[in-house]
Design a protein around this motif. Structure first.
Motif, short mmCIF file in Angstrom:
data_model
loop_
_atom_site.label_atom_id
_atom_site.label_comp_id
_atom_site.label_asym_id
_atom_site.label_seq_id
_atom_site.Cartn_x
_atom_site.Cartn_y
_atom_site.Cartn_z
N ALA A 25 0.84 -1.20 0.00
CA ALA A 25 0.00 0.00 0.00
C ALA A 25 0.88 1.26 0.00
O ALA A 25 0.60 2.21 -0.75
CB ALA A 25 -0.93 -0.01 1.21
N ARG A 26 1.92 1.26 0.82
CA ARG A 26 2.81 2.43 0.85
C ARG A 26 3.49 2.62 -0.50
O ARG A 26 3.67 3.75 -0.96
CB ARG A 26 3.85 2.27 1.94
CG ARG A 26 3.26 2.44 3.33
CD ARG A 26 4.29 2.44 4.39
NE ARG A 26 5.14 3.62 4.23
CZ ARG A 26 6.23 3.84 4.94
NH1 ARG A 26 6.61 2.96 5.86
NH2 ARG A 26 6.95 4.92 4.77
N ALA A 27 3.89 1.52 -1.13
CA ALA A 27 4.54 1.62 -2.43
C ALA A 27 3.59 2.19 -3.48
O ALA A 27 4.02 2.87 -4.41
CB ALA A 27 5.05 0.25 -2.88
N LEU A 28 2.30 1.95 -3.31
CA LEU A 28 1.29 2.47 -4.22
C LEU A 28 0.78 3.85 -3.78
O LEU A 28 -0.16 4.38 -4.35
CB LEU A 28 0.11 1.50 -4.32
CG LEU A 28 0.44 0.13 -4.93
CD1 LEU A 28 -0.74 -0.81 -4.79
CD2 LEU A 28 0.85 0.29 -6.39
N ARG A 29 1.41 4.39 -2.75
CA ARG A 29 1.04 5.70 -2.19
C ARG A 29 -0.40 5.73 -1.69
O ARG A 29 -1.13 6.69 -1.87
CB ARG A 29 1.31 6.81 -3.18
CG ARG A 29 2.77 6.91 -3.51
CD ARG A 29 3.08 7.97 -4.50
NE ARG A 29 4.49 7.85 -4.83
CZ ARG A 29 5.25 8.87 -5.08
NH1 ARG A 29 4.79 10.08 -5.03
NH2 ARG A 29 6.51 8.67 -5.39
N LEU A 30 -0.77 4.62 -1.05
CA LEU A 30 -2.08 4.49 -0.42
C LEU A 30 -1.86 4.46 1.09
O LEU A 30 -0.75 4.21 1.54
CB LEU A 30 -2.77 3.19 -0.87
CG LEU A 30 -3.06 3.06 -2.36
CD1 LEU A 30 -3.47 1.63 -2.68
CD2 LEU A 30 -4.14 4.04 -2.77
N PRO A 31 -2.92 4.66 1.87
CA PRO A 31 -2.76 4.50 3.32
C PRO A 31 -2.33 3.07 3.66
O PRO A 31 -2.73 2.12 2.99
CB PRO A 31 -4.16 4.77 3.86
CG PRO A 31 -4.88 5.50 2.79
CD PRO A 31 -4.26 5.08 1.49
N GLU A 32 -1.50 2.93 4.69
CA GLU A 32 -0.99 1.60 5.05
C GLU A 32 -2.09 0.59 5.33
O GLU A 32 -1.93 -0.60 5.09
CB GLU A 32 -0.08 1.69 6.28
CG GLU A 32 1.27 2.24 5.97
CD GLU A 32 2.21 2.11 7.15
OE1 GLU A 32 1.99 1.27 8.04
OE2 GLU A 32 3.19 2.88 7.18
#
Length: 64
Positions: A25-32
């Motif tokens: 999720a972080r790699a996709l710039r989404l909330p963890e």
């Protein structure tokens, strides 16, 4: 003893999976916690583990 061992294994896999999903999720710039609602248990189908005891017969010497 077997139940405790499998329970510990499943807990470890769940922890690892959740950490990897947070990283994704972080790699996709989404909330963890982006994937948490889809994997919450219950009913979270991914957290069900069915252990079956399969009986195998020994191979005959001709099959070796």
């Amino acid at each position: 003893m077997w139940r405790e061992a499998v329970g510990g294994y499943v807990t470890g896999l769940k922890t690892l999976g959740m950490l990897l999903l947070a990283l994704l999720a972080r790699a996709l710039r989404l909330p963890e916690n982006y994937f948490d609602p889809a994997l919450a248990s219950p009913p979270g189908p991914l957290w069900r583990l069915r252990m079956s005891c399969l009986l195998y017969t020994s191979p005959s010497p001709r099959d070796l």
